[in-house]
Design a protein around this motif. Structure first.
Motif, PDB file in Angstrom:
ATOM      1  N   ARG A 119       0.850  -1.197   0.000  1.00 16.65           N
ATOM      2  CA  ARG A 119       0.000   0.000   0.000  1.00 16.65           C
ATOM      3  C   ARG A 119       0.876   1.233   0.000  1.00 16.65           C
ATOM      4  NH1 ARG A 119      -5.296  -0.061   1.703  1.00 16.65           N
ATOM      5  NH2 ARG A 119      -4.993   2.022   2.545  1.00 16.65           N
TER       6      ARG A 119
ATOM      7  N   GLY B 216      -7.078   3.432 -13.278  1.00 12.94           N
ATOM      8  CA  GLY B 216      -7.022   2.996 -11.890  1.00 12.94           C
ATOM      9  C   GLY B 216      -6.635   4.157 -11.002  1.00 12.94           C
TER      10      GLY B 216
ATOM     11  N   SER C   1      -2.655   2.413  -6.917  1.00 13.75           N
ATOM     12  CA  SER C   1      -2.662   1.005  -7.323  1.00 13.75           C
ATOM     13  C   SER C   1      -1.538   0.704  -8.314  1.00 13.75           C
ATOM     14  CB  SER C   1      -4.018   0.607  -7.914  1.00 13.75           C
ATOM     15  OG  SER C   1      -4.194   1.226  -9.178  1.00 13.75           O
TER      16      SER C   1
ATOM     17  N   SER D  18       1.126  -1.363  -6.434  1.00 10.32           N
ATOM     18  CA  SER D  18       0.767  -2.752  -6.132  1.00 10.32           C
ATOM     19  C   SER D  18       0.594  -3.586  -7.400  1.00 10.32           C
ATOM     20  CB  SER D  18      -0.497  -2.798  -5.268  1.00 10.32           C
ATOM     21  OG  SER D  18      -1.539  -2.093  -5.888  1.00 10.32           O
ATOM     22  N   GLN D  19       0.038  -2.974  -8.442  1.00  3.96           N
ATOM     23  CA  GLN D  19      -0.149  -3.753  -9.675  1.00  3.96           C
ATOM     24  C   GLN D  19       1.186  -4.087 -10.331  1.00  3.96           C
ATOM     25  OE1 GLN D  19      -3.742  -3.417 -12.010  1.00  3.96           O
ATOM     26  NE2 GLN D  19      -3.985  -1.335 -11.287  1.00  3.96           N
TER      27      GLN D  19
ATOM     28  N   GLN E  24     -13.281   1.596 -10.486  1.00  5.71           N
ATOM     29  CA  GLN E  24     -12.307   1.282  -9.445  1.00  5.71           C
ATOM     30  C   GLN E  24     -12.729   1.845  -8.090  1.00  5.71           C
ATOM     31  OE1 GLN E  24     -11.253   2.872 -12.472  1.00  5.71           O
ATOM     32  NE2 GLN E  24     -11.084   0.786 -13.268  1.00  5.71           N
TER      33      GLN E  24
END
Lengths: 168, 331
Positions: free
Chosen positions: B91, B124, B128, B131-132, B300
């Protein structure tokens, strides 16, 4: 000032590369690290060049660069450790045994945790004192002694093992 | 095997390893080729620290080398860094585009809910991207360290695209290190306008000034609930904390700060150089928040719409000196 930087590089480059190669156990990674660090050093050479010991400062930059690269990228294959170890045959005269032992030691050193390895290289290649090593690694002299003592413990045990293998 | 023999073997082995170095002329040629490219080394170490505190993000490599002017004595060192504050594995709710230019430090926050287009992944929220990118790298067999780098670089590319900035480096800081950073500078003074509480962030602050250390520092930059504007107030707190933290970094404590955060930071910058640069900044950190539109619902989830045509000129002027100093007191 650029002239002073060029002179510094010309005079020190081989020494810095050798240090970085001992540290990283990878000549190409060492080259990347040294290049990267020198590019940065160049941009603030006005300040670094005025220090009492610019080479020490640059060595510290190289060490830090290596320690942080090690954190963020997978270690490259240092060398084919197993095949080399297996190649250590029965003793065939002192020079051959000595060479095999040294090669085995080189590989063991390459597998030490990064700070332990840095401490070992500074002690045994750069002949630095505990205080100097502490300065470069940014830790206390006590921590340096602990890194070295643990590394020596590992290397000594490994060396004993190698000798047993070689002579058995 | 005796101690002495082991040591002499070590000496020989290390020397043998050193002897495998490439030839110096190879590096000298490479340096000559790259010479015009890169300029300063980073001032931003401080940022890192701060970031830690604030959990911000850095934008590392966008600025790229061909744009940097050749360094010369007297030239102001400038560096643009994406500071990412990480909570847990992946995060990165704190995202700050930071710029160090001589004595001036500017931090522009990007709210985590900002809706962007993530190259390779589609629309998005900006937080994110990390993390993606990270998860895709892990799925492809990358190590944790390599995956962190991939996530950070993807975020750099997203934030660079949104702001029109070339980002030199990224600085990914574990939020947990914020408290350590605060301790390393002897505490960071902040001022809150009214009493607030957020049991989830273990935050419980009284109106007025206080010197934050350890867990309280972390709670201060983490608290989102119990504030009038949620995440936007949290961003303000992170900026204030960052400014206070950077203001307390001195040449004398820079080494301690570095030691406190070193193992909690992933960066492609020269951390030591950054911390030293931070120690050179004066007058606190100038802060800004990118202009965002109203919250909209998207596939999202609820997010903030932005338009690069508005954000880019805003960022340019903020970095040119128009961003105000961090506020004295916050909610």
């Amino acid at each position: 000032m650029p002239d002073s930087f060029d002179a510094f590089v010309a005079e020190r480059i081989d020494r810095l590369l050798r240090y970085a190669t001992a540290l990283t156990c990878d000549p190409h990674l060492a080259q990347d690290v040294v290049q990267e660090v020198l590019l940065r050093a160049q941009s603030r050479w006005g300040r670094i060049g005025g220090l009492d010991a610019p080479d020490l400062y640059v060595k510290r930059m190289i060490t830090n660069e290596y320690l942080s690269w090690r954190r963020r990228r997978a270690a490259r294959d240092v060398t084919s450790a197993h095949s080399t170890l297996e190649a250590i045959g029965p003793s065939g005269g002192d020079p051959a045994v000595r060479h095999a032992e040294r090669e085995a030691m080189r590989i063991r050193i390459a597998t030490l945790p990064r700070k332990q390895r840095a401490a070992i290289v500074l002690r045994y290649y750069e002949d630095s004192t505990d205080a100097e090593i502490a300065e470069v690694l940014g830790c206390s002299a006590g921590t340096v002694r602990s890194h070295i003592s643990r590394a020596l413990g590992t290397l000594r045990a490994a060396a004993d093992l190698t000798v047993t293998e070689v002579h058995s | 095997m005796t101690h002495d023999k082991t040591e002499s073997l070590i000496r020989e082995a290390v020397t043998e390893q050193a002897g495998r170095a490439v030839d110096g002329s190879v590096v000298i040629r490479a340096l000559q080729r790259e010479r015009p490219r890169r300029s300063m080394a980073l001032v931003f170490a401080a940022v890192a620290v701060v970031v830690v505190a604030a959990s911000a993000v850095v934008i590392p490599q966008l600025m790229r080398r061909d744009q940097a002017p050749p360094a010369a004595p007297g030239v102001v060192e400038e560096r643009t860094i994406l500071v990412l504050g990480r909570d847990g594995e992946s995060r990165t709710d704190t995202i700050m585009l930071t710029r160090l230019a001589g004595e001036r430090a500017t931090a522009i926050s990007v709210p985590r809910d900002t809706l962007v287009d993530i190259p390779g992944f589609g629309p998005g929220k900006v937080n994110s991207a990390f993390s993606q990118g990270r998860e895709a790298a892990l799925a492809a067999g990358a190590s944790q360290g390599a995956a962190d780098k991939t996530g950070a670089e993807l975020t750099m590319s997203v934030v660079g695209g949104l702001t029109g900035m070339e980002i030199d480096d990224y600085l990914l800081i574990d939020m947990a290190a914020i408290g350590r950073a605060a301790d390393a500078v002897g505490g960071v003074e902040v001022c809150v306008r009214s009493d607030t509480r957020d049991p989830l962030a273990q935050a419980d602050f009284r109106a007025g000034r206080s010197l934050l250390t350890g867990p309280d520092a972390l709670a201060f930059v983490r608290q989102r609930r119990g504030l009038p504007n949620g995440d936007l107030d949290r961003i303000m707190r992170q900026q204030v904390f960052l400014s206070g933290l950077i203001g307390r970094v001195t040449p004398a404590n820079a080494a301690g700060v570095l030691a406190a955060v070193r193992d909690h930071v992933v960066t492609d910058a020269d951390l030591l150089g950054l911390v030293e640069s931070l120690a050179r900044t004066r007058g606190g950190v100038r802060v800004a928040l990118i202009p965002v539109d109203l919250e909209v619902s998207s596939p999202q989830g609820a997010g903030l719409e932005v338009s690069p045509e508005v954000v880019r000129p805003f960022v340019q002027s903020a970095l040119a000196g128009e961003a105000p100093a961090a506020p004295d007191c916050v909610d």
